[in-house]
Design a protein around this motif. Structure first.
Motif: not given
Length: 182
Positions: A75-99
């Motif tokens: 999470s690098d100290g980020e809010d876990p949701l923000i970190a999860a969104q970043r990781e999905l984007l970085e690793e897969t090139g995908m975004r999600a509308e519903v978390w």
């Protein structure tokens, strides 16, 4: 009996972890206990598309070699949701509308302090080309991004093709949340 710490000293630290050695009294008497503390929580993303397929990445881990996992990272100290969104984007090139946060857990809690957050990501779409996306693949050794039916991901756990403990737990959280184990 509760554990008692008599003395504690840090024996190693870097920007990601701290390792300490504690002199303790526990159920077996006096001894030494080594504890690894992660500086920031980790996040795990079970990305599920409209065809009931789970996104899995295959990468080369220094410690265990080839590993099939859900997208994840620190999470690098980020809010876990923000970190999860970043990781999905970085690793897969995908975004999600519903978390949806579907669980929290602790990795190797016998020797580590390593909080982890698990998210279910739905409403997926390919992001506009992210300039960091290719770099994340190179930096993390990601060899492949694949989409497998949820039932196949569970079969991969059962036959050992998925051996990463956090991925196993994240898929279990998703299965429970989705009512797949009832």
């Amino acid at each position: 009996m509760t554990w008692q710490t008599k003395d504690s000293r840090v024996v190693y630290e870097n920007p990601w972890i701290s390792v300490r050695e504690d002199a303790v009294t526990g159920p077996a008497g006096d001894g030494i206990y080594g504890v690894v503390t992660l500086r920031n929580a980790a996040v795990f993303v079970v990305a599920l598309d409209d065809e009931d397929r789970v996104c899995l990445i295959t990468l080369d881990r220094y410690t265990v070699g080839r590993s099939v996992e859900v997208p994840a990272g620190g999470s690098d100290g980020e809010d876990p949701l923000i970190a999860a969104q970043r990781e999905l984007l970085e690793e897969t090139g995908m975004r999600a509308e519903v978390w949806t946060q579907i669980g929290t857990m602790n990795a190797l809690n016998g020797v580590t302090i390593a909080p982890e957050h698990v998210f279910l990501a739905r409403g997926l779409s390919v992001a506009d080309q992210d300039p960091g996306h290719g770099a994340a693949h190179d930096d993390e050794g990601i060899e492949e991004v694949s989409w497998v039916p949820f039932s196949e991901a569970l079969a991969m756990v059962a036959d050992g093709r998925i051996a990463d403990g956090e991925t196993v737990a994240a898929l279990a959280y998703a299965g429970i949340h989705l009512g797949r184990f009832a």
